[in-house]
Design a protein around this motif. Structure first.
Motif, PDB file in Angstrom:
ATOM      1  N   UNK A  60      47.099  55.431  39.432  1.00 57.76           N
ATOM      2  CA  UNK A  60      48.413  55.639  40.015  1.00 57.76           C
ATOM      3  C   UNK A  60      49.106  54.285  40.118  1.00 57.76           C
ATOM      4  N   UNK A  61      50.418  54.289  40.027  1.00 57.77           N
ATOM      5  CA  UNK A  61      51.173  53.044  40.095  1.00 57.77           C
ATOM      6  C   UNK A  61      51.173  52.423  41.487  1.00 57.77           C
ATOM      7  N   UNK A  62      50.774  53.171  42.475  1.00 60.02           N
ATOM      8  CA  UNK A  62      50.739  52.637  43.831  1.00 60.02           C
ATOM      9  C   UNK A  62      49.842  51.403  43.915  1.00 60.02           C
ATOM     10  N   UNK A  63      48.810  51.352  43.084  1.00 60.26           N
ATOM     11  CA  UNK A  63      47.889  50.211  43.103  1.00 60.26           C
ATOM     12  C   UNK A  63      48.592  48.941  42.633  1.00 60.26           C
ATOM     13  N   UNK A  64      49.504  49.090  41.666  1.00 64.39           N
ATOM     14  CA  UNK A  64      50.256  47.926  41.186  1.00 64.39           C
ATOM     15  C   UNK A  64      51.216  47.433  42.270  1.00 64.39           C
ATOM     16  N   UNK A  65      51.828  48.382  42.983  1.00 64.61           N
ATOM     17  CA  UNK A  65      52.703  48.009  44.096  1.00 64.61           C
ATOM     18  C   UNK A  65      51.892  47.330  45.196  1.00 64.61           C
ATOM     19  N   UNK A  66      50.752  47.893  45.515  1.00 62.67           N
ATOM     20  CA  UNK A  66      49.893  47.312  46.543  1.00 62.67           C
ATOM     21  C   UNK A  66      49.420  45.918  46.142  1.00 62.67           C
ATOM     22  N   UNK A  67      49.050  45.751  44.877  1.00 65.87           N
ATOM     23  CA  UNK A  67      48.653  44.429  44.383  1.00 65.87           C
ATOM     24  C   UNK A  67      49.772  43.414  44.542  1.00 65.87           C
ATOM     25  N   UNK A  68      50.997  43.818  44.235  1.00 64.16           N
ATOM     26  CA  UNK A  68      52.132  42.890  44.367  1.00 64.16           C
ATOM     27  C   UNK A  68      52.395  42.561  45.831  1.00 64.16           C
ATOM     28  N   UNK A  69      52.278  43.540  46.718  1.00 63.17           N
ATOM     29  CA  UNK A  69      52.492  43.287  48.147  1.00 63.17           C
ATOM     30  C   UNK A  69      51.422  42.372  48.727  1.00 63.17           C
ATOM     31  N   UNK A  70      50.182  42.580  48.305  1.00 63.16           N
ATOM     32  CA  UNK A  70      49.090  41.731  48.781  1.00 63.16           C
ATOM     33  C   UNK A  70      49.285  40.295  48.304  1.00 63.16           C
ATOM     34  N   UNK A  71      49.696  40.121  47.062  1.00 65.62           N
ATOM     35  CA  UNK A  71      49.927  38.771  46.558  1.00 65.62           C
ATOM     36  C   UNK A  71      51.155  38.133  47.190  1.00 65.62           C
ATOM     37  N   UNK A 142      51.316  35.821  40.394  1.00 67.35           N
ATOM     38  CA  UNK A 142      50.563  37.082  40.387  1.00 67.35           C
ATOM     39  C   UNK A 142      51.422  38.240  40.897  1.00 67.35           C
ATOM     40  N   UNK A 143      52.322  37.977  41.840  1.00 69.03           N
ATOM     41  CA  UNK A 143      53.278  39.005  42.281  1.00 69.03           C
ATOM     42  C   UNK A 143      54.077  39.492  41.079  1.00 69.03           C
ATOM     43  N   UNK A 144      54.557  38.559  40.276  1.00 64.49           N
ATOM     44  CA  UNK A 144      55.356  38.907  39.096  1.00 64.49           C
ATOM     45  C   UNK A 144      54.548  39.767  38.123  1.00 64.49           C
ATOM     46  N   UNK A 145      53.298  39.395  37.893  1.00 62.75           N
ATOM     47  CA  UNK A 145      52.455  40.184  36.982  1.00 62.75           C
ATOM     48  C   UNK A 145      52.212  41.592  37.513  1.00 62.75           C
ATOM     49  N   UNK A 146      51.934  41.711  38.815  1.00 62.13           N
ATOM     50  CA  UNK A 146      51.725  43.042  39.397  1.00 62.13           C
ATOM     51  C   UNK A 146      53.002  43.876  39.335  1.00 62.13           C
ATOM     52  N   UNK A 147      54.154  43.249  39.584  1.00 63.31           N
ATOM     53  CA  UNK A 147      55.421  43.988  39.504  1.00 63.31           C
ATOM     54  C   UNK A 147      55.725  44.414  38.075  1.00 63.31           C
ATOM     55  N   UNK A 148      55.379  43.552  37.117  1.00 63.19           N
ATOM     56  CA  UNK A 148      55.562  43.917  35.722  1.00 63.19           C
ATOM     57  C   UNK A 148      54.686  45.127  35.370  1.00 63.19           C
TER      58      UNK A 148
END
Length: 155
Positions: A60-71, A142-148
């Motif tokens: 799910x894409x939620x993990x990418x959002x969560x990764x960006x928020x954590x970073x 890393x925020x940028x990569x997770x958002x991408x």
């Protein structure tokens, strides 16, 4: 499309793992003990491999959002630490040079070894950036990569 961008969430997860390895390497190989803020900065990077694994187990894409928020939280924490190092603002009472949290009695108690690393002292820097400064920079990348990954990957 660039390979790094195509696999942005893989690269982002690997980036956090490398930052953790680097932090422990500085500690164990170079003898640079971390302060309390340094230890706190490790936690977001330690959460990322869990997020990465969950992104495969429960796609799910939620993990990418969560990764960006954590970073993003990691970059804020590292930025706060940079401000403490630069004396722009006060740090934690328990680990700044102006702290009076250690009593004379605790210093003279030789039953335990006391190792206090000050959060407002820069113990290592490269190109005028401390470890906290580099963590802030890399965490923002890393925020940028997770958002991408969030923007481009369909689940």
């Amino acid at each position: 499309m660039s390979t790094i961008l195509r696999y942005s969430h893989h690269v982002a997860a690997l980036g956090s793992i490398c930052l953790l390895i680097g932090a422990f390497g500085f500690q164990e190989l170079m003898g640079l003990e971390p302060c309390q803020l340094c230890i706190w900065q490790r936690w977001p990077h330690a959460l990322i491999p869990v997020i990465y694994i969950f992104s495969f187990v429960i796609p799910h894409q939620i993990w990418f959002l969560l990764g960006s928020l954590i970073m993003f939280a990691s970059s804020l924490l590292a930025g706060f630490h940079v401000g403490v190092e630069q004396k722009w603002w006060e740090g934690l009472a328990s680990c700044s040079s102006t702290s009076e949290s250690l009593s004379t009695g605790s210093i003279l108690d030789f039953s335990e070894e006391i190792s206090v690393v000050m959060c407002d002292e820069i113990v290592w820097s490269f190109m005028s950036l401390s470890m906290a400064g580099w963590n802030a920079v890399f965490s923002l990348l890393l925020v940028i990569l997770w958002l991408y990954a969030l923007r481009t990957h369909q689940t």
